[in-house]
Design a protein around this motif. Structure first.
Motif, PDB file in Angstrom:
ATOM      1  N   LEU A  64     -11.779  21.814 -18.391  1.00 50.36           N
ATOM      2  CA  LEU A  64     -12.512  20.587 -18.686  1.00 50.36           C
ATOM      3  C   LEU A  64     -11.584  19.552 -19.302  1.00 50.36           C
ATOM      4  N   CYS A  65     -10.737  19.980 -20.210  1.00 49.89           N
ATOM      5  CA  CYS A  65      -9.780  19.078 -20.843  1.00 49.89           C
ATOM      6  C   CYS A  65      -8.850  18.468 -19.795  1.00 49.89           C
ATOM      7  N   LEU A  66      -8.355  19.290 -18.889  1.00 50.90           N
ATOM      8  CA  LEU A  66      -7.479  18.778 -17.829  1.00 50.90           C
ATOM      9  C   LEU A  66      -8.214  17.763 -16.958  1.00 50.90           C
ATOM     10  N   ARG A  67      -9.442  18.071 -16.604  1.00 51.20           N
ATOM     11  CA  ARG A  67     -10.216  17.173 -15.750  1.00 51.20           C
ATOM     12  C   ARG A  67     -10.512  15.860 -16.488  1.00 51.20           C
ATOM     13  N   GLN A  68     -10.779  15.938 -17.780  1.00 52.26           N
ATOM     14  CA  GLN A  68     -11.035  14.724 -18.555  1.00 52.26           C
ATOM     15  C   GLN A  68      -9.777  13.858 -18.623  1.00 52.26           C
ATOM     16  N   ASP A  69      -8.615  14.491 -18.709  1.00 51.85           N
ATOM     17  CA  ASP A  69      -7.365  13.732 -18.700  1.00 51.85           C
ATOM     18  C   ASP A  69      -7.183  12.993 -17.381  1.00 51.85           C
ATOM     19  N   VAL A  70      -7.496  13.654 -16.271  1.00 51.07           N
ATOM     20  CA  VAL A  70      -7.377  13.023 -14.952  1.00 51.07           C
ATOM     21  C   VAL A  70      -8.324  11.832 -14.853  1.00 51.07           C
ATOM     22  N   ILE A  71      -9.549  12.027 -15.307  1.00 52.14           N
ATOM     23  CA  ILE A  71     -10.541  10.953 -15.235  1.00 52.14           C
ATOM     24  C   ILE A  71     -10.145   9.800 -16.147  1.00 52.14           C
ATOM     25  N   ALA A  72      -9.664  10.107 -17.346  1.00 58.35           N
ATOM     26  CA  ALA A  72      -9.240   9.055 -18.265  1.00 58.35           C
ATOM     27  C   ALA A  72      -8.049   8.283 -17.707  1.00 58.35           C
ATOM     28  N   LEU A  87      -6.317   1.756 -23.389  1.00 56.22           N
ATOM     29  CA  LEU A  87      -6.151   2.422 -24.684  1.00 56.22           C
ATOM     30  C   LEU A  87      -4.688   2.780 -24.905  1.00 56.22           C
ATOM     31  N   ALA A  88      -4.306   2.765 -26.151  1.00 53.26           N
ATOM     32  CA  ALA A  88      -2.927   3.118 -26.474  1.00 53.26           C
ATOM     33  C   ALA A  88      -2.702   4.587 -26.190  1.00 53.26           C
ATOM     34  N   PRO A  89      -1.584   4.952 -25.571  1.00 53.98           N
ATOM     35  CA  PRO A  89      -1.344   6.370 -25.295  1.00 53.98           C
ATOM     36  C   PRO A  89      -1.107   7.140 -26.594  1.00 53.98           C
ATOM     37  N   GLY A  90      -1.444   8.383 -26.573  1.00 50.79           N
ATOM     38  CA  GLY A  90      -1.215   9.238 -27.731  1.00 50.79           C
ATOM     39  C   GLY A  90      -2.379   9.311 -28.690  1.00 50.79           C
ATOM     40  N   GLN A  91      -3.492   8.677 -28.378  1.00 53.04           N
ATOM     41  CA  GLN A  91      -4.644   8.733 -29.275  1.00 53.04           C
ATOM     42  C   GLN A  91      -5.379  10.066 -29.145  1.00 53.04           C
ATOM     43  N   VAL A  92      -5.223  10.704 -28.014  1.00 56.83           N
ATOM     44  CA  VAL A  92      -5.904  11.977 -27.773  1.00 56.83           C
ATOM     45  C   VAL A  92      -4.844  13.067 -27.662  1.00 56.83           C
ATOM     46  N   PRO A  93      -5.016  14.178 -28.380  1.00 57.74           N
ATOM     47  CA  PRO A  93      -4.010  15.250 -28.274  1.00 57.74           C
ATOM     48  C   PRO A  93      -4.001  15.849 -26.869  1.00 57.74           C
ATOM     49  N   PRO A  94      -2.857  16.340 -26.426  1.00 62.13           N
ATOM     50  CA  PRO A  94      -2.799  16.942 -25.081  1.00 62.13           C
ATOM     51  C   PRO A  94      -3.580  18.250 -25.039  1.00 62.13           C
ATOM     52  N   CYS A  95      -3.934  18.640 -23.830  1.00 64.44           N
ATOM     53  CA  CYS A  95      -4.676  19.893 -23.631  1.00 64.44           C
ATOM     54  C   CYS A  95      -3.781  21.078 -23.984  1.00 64.44           C
ATOM     55  N   LYS A  96      -4.343  21.995 -24.733  1.00 64.10           N
ATOM     56  CA  LYS A  96      -3.593  23.191 -25.128  1.00 64.10           C
ATOM     57  C   LYS A  96      -3.990  24.333 -24.209  1.00 64.10           C
ATOM     58  N   PRO A  97      -3.034  24.883 -23.451  1.00 67.04           N
ATOM     59  CA  PRO A  97      -3.396  25.972 -22.538  1.00 67.04           C
ATOM     60  C   PRO A  97      -3.814  27.220 -23.311  1.00 67.04           C
ATOM     61  N   PRO A  98      -4.697  28.020 -22.726  1.00 72.34           N
ATOM     62  CA  PRO A  98      -5.130  29.249 -23.402  1.00 72.34           C
ATOM     63  C   PRO A  98      -4.007  30.261 -23.475  1.00 72.34           C
ATOM     64  N   ALA A  99      -4.119  31.188 -24.415  1.00 71.49           N
ATOM     65  CA  ALA A  99      -3.074  32.204 -24.619  1.00 71.49           C
ATOM     66  C   ALA A  99      -3.058  33.198 -23.463  1.00 71.49           C
TER      67      ALA A  99
END
Length: 104
Positions: A64-72, A87-99
């Motif tokens: 979901l995080c990856l898809r939201q990044d694509v849409i944004a 929007l200024a880049p860097g306002q949202v933290p990048p998606c953290k992949p699962p362990a």
């Protein structure tokens, strides 16, 4: 006069429910107490299912995080192309992949 007739029609239903409810409340704990404890296999199966659900939730959150990044990114590109302020880049933290590895 019609309200009296309607009340008279519903009274037996309510009375039956009021008489039935205490009987159900008194017998349900006795029925539950007679159930045998779960076997070790059942407990292990429930734990494995819970672990699978937890991993699936982490995986779905990441996707979901990856898809939201694509849409944004698409929204920002469209807005910038239309002459709007992005929007200024860097306002949202990048998606953290699962362990654990993601299996599709």
């Amino acid at each position: 006069m019609s309200t009296v007739r309607n009340a008279a029609r519903t009274f037996p239903t309510h009375a039956a429910a009021l008489l039935l409810l205490p009987g159900l409340l008194l017998t349900s704990p006795a029925l539950m107490a007679k159930l045998p404890p779960p076997s070790d296999e059942e407990v292990a199966a429930k734990q494995a299912a819970a672990q699978r659900r937890a991993q699936e939730q982490v995986r779905n959150a990441y996707l979901l995080c990856l898809r939201q990044d694509v849409i944004a990114a698409a929204y920002g590109a469209t807005k910038t192309a239309a002459g709007g302020r992005n929007l200024a880049p860097g306002q949202v933290p990048p998606c953290k992949p699962p362990a654990t590895p993601i299996s599709h």
